[in-house]
Write an enzyme that holds these catalytic residues in place. Structure first.
Site, mmCIF file in Angstrom:
data_model
loop_
_atom_site.group_PDB
_atom_site.id
_atom_site.type_symbol
_atom_site.label_atom_id
_atom_site.label_comp_id
_atom_site.label_asym_id
_atom_site.label_seq_id
_atom_site.Cartn_x
_atom_site.Cartn_y
_atom_site.Cartn_z
ATOM 1 N N GLU A 299 2.075 2.098 -6.852
ATOM 2 C CA GLU A 299 3.660 2.126 -7.458
ATOM 3 C C GLU A 299 3.875 1.139 -8.409
ATOM 4 O O GLU A 299 4.354 1.291 -9.425
ATOM 5 C CB GLU A 299 4.715 2.366 -6.147
ATOM 6 C CG GLU A 299 4.444 3.443 -5.465
ATOM 7 C CD GLU A 299 3.301 3.468 -4.375
ATOM 8 O OE1 GLU A 299 2.568 2.562 -4.258
ATOM 9 O OE2 GLU A 299 3.436 4.384 -3.491
ATOM 10 N N HIS B 211 10.636 6.027 5.625
ATOM 11 C CA HIS B 211 10.782 7.267 5.018
ATOM 12 C C HIS B 211 12.344 8.040 5.210
ATOM 13 O O HIS B 211 12.318 9.198 5.053
ATOM 14 C CB HIS B 211 9.589 8.194 5.527
ATOM 15 C CG HIS B 211 8.464 8.064 5.265
ATOM 16 N ND1 HIS B 211 7.549 7.152 5.896
ATOM 17 C CD2 HIS B 211 7.507 8.200 4.263
ATOM 18 C CE1 HIS B 211 6.422 6.924 5.466
ATOM 19 N NE2 HIS B 211 6.357 7.702 4.507
#
Lengths: 324, 327
Positions: B60, B129
């Site tokens: 990322e 998450h």
């Protein structure tokens, strides 16, 4: 290898300009005229100048917190650089970036960077853009031995290698990650060895020999332009100045630094070679030196007199389109 | 008008902009063959090819910075970070590079980048998450932040964001992807920085964004049965903020209840509450109230997760309290 005289003069002019610029900036900083902090490139001039000599104006570089040398080598002008370092309005960044953020997009200098290891993937992105547009441009990322231990090194080199992007990673191994010696935080002698892990060429070069740097850079540029992907170049050098101006340098002795500088000054190396080979005369070098010194004096005088940014500039350029 | 899901609206926005402008491309994990984990780029690989639908490595920090570099060279990357929870992994390219590049270069740079980040709780996805992290981005000058709540809004705003020359973070709620709504036919663009009054009312202003807008509307429905007329202001865009619409509503109703899914402490709602307090104190008949996620790690167990976040019932209860009404 033979070189054109004008090219040799160009190399010397750029290297000497960097040296004199950095010495002047150090002096001005200690004199209290420059705000913030500054990191000097003294002793590493042959790397930036050698690599940029293999590039064109259409190619890109990303730089580091020690970025003045990369700027000058890529063709940025001394006047707006000095004004920027003073925090003045005519600076490259209108006084809003300073020493660590000088950029000149018009010559492909995409910016110095205050985050160590922050430049890798900006260069990879510029290389991606070049590949997508089939423009033939290459992007060079300069980084230090300290930055080589950022995770972004792995991420960037891996992507560039996997996609054969026209990127070149130029490590300036000056032996010091801020105040920490290279070998205390690495288990290998040569950062270039890591190239094997990415399936790309890794080359070690004497970073204090501009001619050697030019040759490895040319090969890397040719490879990148042919679509064969990146090269990792490790240029061995030594950081002559402290990490920043004012660094007490308790991690090494003055004698150690002097030994390196006396034995292996890239500018002296250049002079010995070109005079020894009869390519240039001492008088040629002296004239170039004087010209560079004059240019820097003019830049300092102009920066001193230049205005600071107006108050009204505070919010300018935060967004392309206004946000209140 | 047509009925589509929020996820389909995102796909339409991306596809239309990629067809319109060859500089637009998408990148992220599992974007190509899989068509993104939420299925938003299905069919893109076949239509646009691998050079514009890039399956990245799980890097990322690397690929977000790569997108910034490509944007500096005039391309228009749309990055997907699979979960907004992973943006702390790549905060340097967002906060230190994309957000600051234009200002620090004195306007030489533009970073026309969109970063899409699915967020939000309610799927029993536990602590890594489920977060709502919009306040991380609204805190950074140089970024724009949108968090639309309906298919029409996400399509219109995402298309505008892709055409915008500044970096825009688009917060999407995972539990909105299947939500249906009507969108206009043909070209549909919504300017950034315009709130939308989703329900007019006289008695109290409910301020919300993303999934909480739907909950605020449900709460307003409950309250209507009790004779309370709530106005629901959907901010849609957090930076730039449509202060005029928000202020006009509070001046009319004299009461503000801010609803956010993000944890209460340091959330964007705190910023709104402060601004309302500073600017509209004389208009207020009650203290500004926040209905927010609790200051806790998002729990896995449904029993605990349901306690953690606002729902129509807790929002309605907050409004009653602000109005001094008994249920």
């Amino acid at each position: 290898m033979e070189y054109e005289r004008d090219f040799l003069r160009h190399l010397y002019r750029r290297m000497v300009t960097i040296r004199l610029f950095e010495e002047k900036v150090g002096e001005l900083f200690l004199g209290g005229e420059i705000p913030g902090f500054v990191h000097l490139y003294v002793g590493e001039e042959a790397i930036a100048v050698g690599v940029c000599a293999a590039l064109t104006d259409k190619d890109y570089i990303t730089s580091t917190h020690r970025g003045h040398g990369h700027c000058i080598a890529k063709g940025a002008q001394i006047g707006p650089m000095m004004a920027e370092i003073f925090g003045k309005k005519p600076g490259y960044c209108k006084g809003k970036g300073g020493s660590m953020h000088i950029a000149d997009f018009s010559v492909g200098m995409l910016g110095a960077n205050g985050v160590v290891g922050g430049g890798y993937n900006l260069a990879v992105g510029a290389a991606l853009a070049a590949q997508m547009r089939k423009s033939g441009e290459v992007a060079v990322c300069f980084f230090g031995d300290g930055a080589s231990n950022r995770g972004t090194f792995h991420e960037g080199v891996n992507m560039a290698a996997a996609w054969k992007l026209p990127a070149i990673f130029v490590n300036e191994n000056n032996q010091w990650a801020s105040t920490t010696p290279y070998r205390t935080t690495n288990n290998i002698e040569d950062i270039a060895d890591r190239a094997k892990g990415y399936g790309i060429p890794g080359v070690v070069v004497d970073g204090n020999d501009v001619f050697a740097v030019i040759e490895v850079a040319k090969a890397a540029v040719a490879r990148a332009r042919e679509g064969l992907g990146p090269t990792l170049i490790e240029a061995k050098t030594y950081r002559i100045k402290g990490h920043f101006v004012g660094d007490p340098e308790k991690y090494r002795t003055k004698e150690e630094v002097q030994k390196h500088f006396t034995a292996n000054d890239p500018i002296k190396n250049f002079a010995q070679k070109v005079i020894g080979a009869g390519w240039l005369k001492q008088a040629d070098l002296d004239a170039i030196h004087a010209e560079a010194a004059r240019e820097i004096e003019q830049a300092v005088a102009a920066a001193r007199q230049a205005p600071y940014p107006d108050d009204s500039e505070l919010y300018a350029d935060l967004y392309v389109e206004g946000v209140s | 008008m047509r009925t589509v899901t929020y996820g389909q609206a995102i796909s339409e926005a991306l596809r239309e902009e990629m067809r319109r402008d060859p500089a637009v491309f998408v990148l992220g994990e599992d974007m190509g063959v899989m068509g993104s984990v939420f299925g938003l780029t299905k069919g893109f690989l076949a239509e646009f090819g691998a050079s514009r639908v890039i399956d990245t490595p799980i890097s990322e920090a690397g690929f977000t910075a790569m997108a910034v570099g490509a944007a500096l060279r005039g391309l228009r990357p749309v990055v997907e970070i699979m979960y907004v929870d992973f943006t702390p992994v790549c905060f340097d390219p967002i906060a230190n590079q994309a957000a600051k590049m234009r200002y620090m270069t004195g306007g030489q740079a533009a970073v026309p980048l969109v970063l899409r980040a699915p967020g939000g709780a309610g799927r029993r996805n536990a602590g890594q998450h489920s977060q709502s992290l919009e306040a991380l981005f609204t805190h950074i000058p140089g970024l724009k932040v949108i968090a639309p709540s309906t298919p029409a809004d996400i399509k219109g705003l995402l298309k505008t964001a892709i055409r915008d020359d500044d970096p825009v973070v688009c917060i999407e709620h995972k539990l909105l992807y299947a939500a249906k709504g009507q969108i206009p036919d043909g070209e549909h663009l919504i300017p950034l920085g315009r709130a939308d009054v989703k329900r007019p009312g006289r008695d109290v202003t409910l301020v919300a964004w993303s999934r909480q807008v739907g909950f605020a509307l449900e709460a307003a429905g409950i309250l209507a049965g009790e004779g309370i007329d709530a106005e629901v202001v959907d901010l849609r865009s957090l930076v730039p903020l449509d202060w005029d619409t928000l202020a006009a509503s509070v001046r009319k109703t004299h009461r503000a209840v801010i609803v956010q899914e993000a944890v209460r402490r340091g959330g964007y709602g705190a910023e709104l509450a402060a601004q309302i307090g500073e600017e509209l104190f004389d208009s207020l008949d009650a203290p500004v109230k926040r209905i927010a996620g609790l200051n806790v790690v998002s729990p896995f167990s449904p029993a605990l997760e349901d306690l953690t976040y606002p729902n129509p019932g807790t929002i309605a209860a907050g409004v009653r309290e602000t109005l001094g009404r008994q249920p």
